[in-house]
Enzyme design. Structure first.
Site, short mmCIF file in Angstrom:
data_model
loop_
_atom_site.label_atom_id
_atom_site.label_comp_id
_atom_site.label_asym_id
_atom_site.label_seq_id
_atom_site.Cartn_x
_atom_site.Cartn_y
_atom_site.Cartn_z
N PRO A 2 2.94 -4.60 3.28
CA PRO A 2 2.34 -3.88 2.15
C PRO A 2 2.60 -4.59 0.83
O PRO A 2 3.66 -5.15 0.62
CB PRO A 2 3.05 -2.52 2.18
CG PRO A 2 4.28 -2.73 2.96
CD PRO A 2 4.05 -3.88 3.90
N GLU A 3 1.60 -4.61 -0.01
CA GLU A 3 1.73 -5.19 -1.36
C GLU A 3 1.75 -4.04 -2.36
O GLU A 3 1.75 -2.87 -1.99
CB GLU A 3 0.59 -6.18 -1.61
CG GLU A 3 0.61 -7.32 -0.60
CD GLU A 3 -0.46 -8.39 -0.85
OE1 GLU A 3 -0.89 -8.54 -2.00
OE2 GLU A 3 -0.84 -9.07 0.12
#
Ligand SMILES: [Zn+2]
Length: 288
Positions: A2-3
């Site tokens: 996840p960013e």
């Protein structure tokens, strides 16, 4: 992995469920995730008030307070970490899932379950309220959606730098929270070749180049669009099963090797190259 937008979506999902509640029980089903839990973690957080759920870069921040002190649980979702919101009854009645490692039981009857099959995620306690100076956080660059990330900042950090622009933007000391996906997307939209040196972002005098002035607002737009898309997915998810975390965005370049470039009148296909061991997706015609 996840960013920033995915972590922000998780934060927005957890916020109404956790903020203002008291943690009555913290269930730890193992002694570690990627790192060991802090000693007596449950004892140190139980009966504390959750004052806010924040985010810095890709880290989730659960802020706790008591009359005596402030504490922050710094969380990272790793590769596969996921929070799901239940009621206490639902949490007790349901079949325990194999990778439910942490459960937060709150005073209003909510149970927040953290599941992480690959266990690259972690939760570490900053016990003095000074989460900003924690070693994971202190050297991180500005948040891309704040005014402290602007063309002048990026130009200063890029002046004379020979590193390719793709890897440069992945450097968390320069800007927080960008990963492979959103760097590819931003360079595609800005029509910048990912192999060019980062120095193209600055003039000889170290001021923002024209390319830099184009790129910075595009980075902000792309992140904001992804957060908005995550927010709408979140509503659907919450209606379905209270599941927070992963959702499929539609990307213009990322993951589209061999597919047609979406820019009008281009006609070329998206290509993939490897830079520092990571795939970069770009259009060789639009991003020269
Ligand atoms: Zn193209």
């Amino acid at each position: 992995m996840p960013e920033l937008p995915e972590v922000e979506t998780v934060r927005q999902g957890l916020l109404p469920a956790m903020k203002g509640k008291i943690l009555i029980k913290l269930e730890l089903n193992r002694k570690n995730l990627r790192f060991d839990f802090d000693d007596d973690l449950a004892k140190r957080l139980e009966a504390k008030h959750i004052t806010d759920i924040g985010r810095r870069s890709k880290y989730l921040l659960m802020h706790f307070a008591s009359a005596k002190n402030k504490q922050t649980l710094i969380g990272h979702l790793g590769m596969s970490g996921k929070f799901t919101i239940f009621s206490h009854n639902e949490a007790k009645m349901r079949q325990p899932q194999k990778h439910d490692h942490v459960v937060f039981y709150l005073d209003d009857g909510t149970a927040v379950v953290y599941n992480d099959p690959r266990r690259f995620g972690f939760m570490l306690l900053a016990d003095d309220g000074n989460w900003q100076t924690h070693k994971l956080i202190r050297d991180i660059g500005p948040e891309p959606l704040t005014s402290s990330f602007d063309a002048a900042h990026l130009a200063t950090k890029s002046s004379g730098k020979k590193t390719n622009i793709k890897n440069h933007l992945l450097n968390q000391k320069i800007v927080a929270g960008l990963g492979n996906i959103y760097v590819c997307e931003a360079l595609f939209r800005a029509k910048i070749n990912p192999t060019l040196p980062a120095s193209i972002l600055a003039t000889k005098a170290g001021k923002p180049s024209k390319i830099c002035q184009i790129l910075v607002p595009i980075i902000k737009d792309i992140l904001q669009e992804a957060i908005a898309a995550g927010g709408s997915t979140l509503n659907d998810y919450r209606q379905a099963d209270g599941n927070l975390g992963y959702f499929q965005h539609r990307f213009a370049a990322y993951g589209r090797e061999g597919k047609a470039c979406t820019n009008a009148n281009c006609g070329d296909d998206i290509a993939r190259i490897v830079q520092s061991g990571r795939s970069t997706f770009y259009c060789p015609s639009c991003q020269r």
